[in-house]
Design an enzyme around this catalytic site. Sequence first.
Site, short mmCIF file in Angstrom:
data_model
loop_
_atom_site.label_atom_id
_atom_site.label_comp_id
_atom_site.label_asym_id
_atom_site.label_seq_id
_atom_site.Cartn_x
_atom_site.Cartn_y
_atom_site.Cartn_z
N LYS A 54 0.84 -1.20 0.00
CA LYS A 54 0.00 0.00 0.00
C LYS A 54 0.88 1.25 0.00
O LYS A 54 0.61 2.22 -0.71
CB LYS A 54 -0.94 -0.03 1.21
N GLN A 98 -4.29 -1.79 9.70
CA GLN A 98 -4.23 -3.10 9.05
C GLN A 98 -4.85 -4.17 9.97
O GLN A 98 -4.45 -4.31 11.13
CB GLN A 98 -2.77 -3.46 8.71
N ASP A 121 -10.64 2.84 4.61
CA ASP A 121 -10.89 1.40 4.50
C ASP A 121 -12.40 1.10 4.63
O ASP A 121 -12.82 -0.02 4.35
CB ASP A 121 -10.13 0.65 5.61
#
Length: 292
Positions: A54, A98, A121
Amino acid sequence: MTAQIIDGKVIAAKVREEVKAEVAKMVAAGKPAPGLATVLVGSRVDSATYVRSKQKACSELGIESYGHDLAEDVSQEEVEALVKQLSADPKVNGILVQLPLPSHLNEEAVLQSIALNKDVDGFHPVNIGRLAQKGREPMFVPCTPYGCIYLLEQAGVKIEGANAVVLGRSNIVGMPAALLLIGKNATVTVCHSRTRDLAGVVRTADILIAAIGKTEMVRGDWIKPGAAVIDVGINSKPDPTREKGYRLVGDVNYDEAKEVAGYITPVPGGVGPMTIAMLMKNTLRAAQIQNP
Ligand code: NDP
């Protein structure tokens, strides 16, 4: 029938090019480059690899990335304090925590501490709640399901009125994918480990999204002729002809399914590249909202 292959690599590259061009325009107009903060807790090799990919994507597209790596035994208070600090930092437009987090941490409370307009996200409980409600829009859609729908739309698959079957009901893929399909007026069936006659249910699908993490479980004779098949699964299958001794395959038996389906995504090269592309798209959008 041989299915039309939906090439995620090509479609993701196009999304990335579009994001890169928009970022360049923002910077040329004197605005700050978008910034993405990543929060990685612990030493899971897969999570560290995803975060690195990412960050690499950010640098290729002109997006700043700010990495925060925390020890496995970090406290709930410390993680939430960092996320709140990032939420208040004007350089940071998007925050990515994450997942999964180590089991001693309360994931929902961490996600809830992300500022809603930086939740790139799309996992903040309010964003997921809005996704589930009629007539409400989340600020951001979770990246992998967003990628699945984007692939269907780019391939010209009609979602409205279609019978869609989603295999898997996880918070990060199956459930938000099902909610997105409902929002686009498909009739949706969600299957899981307790579903009876999985093959029979899959045979009704005009659109199939498979996200169960079971090597090639969906067989060709489960697929309705002409169906659109989006395979999210990433599984390693022993393969002595490969140097590593394995290769990556999906949840669908690709060789069988491509003879029956109308459209199909390969693994690798289907949904995988879309996840990061959609994260970049969400980060750009966050920056555009915050610095109009
Ligand atoms: P989870 O393990 O969180 O969820 C799996 C889901 O599949 C659960 O809902 C489970 O049911 C269901 N399931 C498991 N076994 C069966 C079975 N035999 N029959 C029917 N349903 C079953 O996985 P994720 O959603 O996180 O990931 C799914 C797959 O997608 C994995 O292969 C993962 O690697 C891949 N993935 C790929 C991404 C990408 O970018 N391409 C991103 C994220 C994931 P129950 O709820 O009853 O337990």
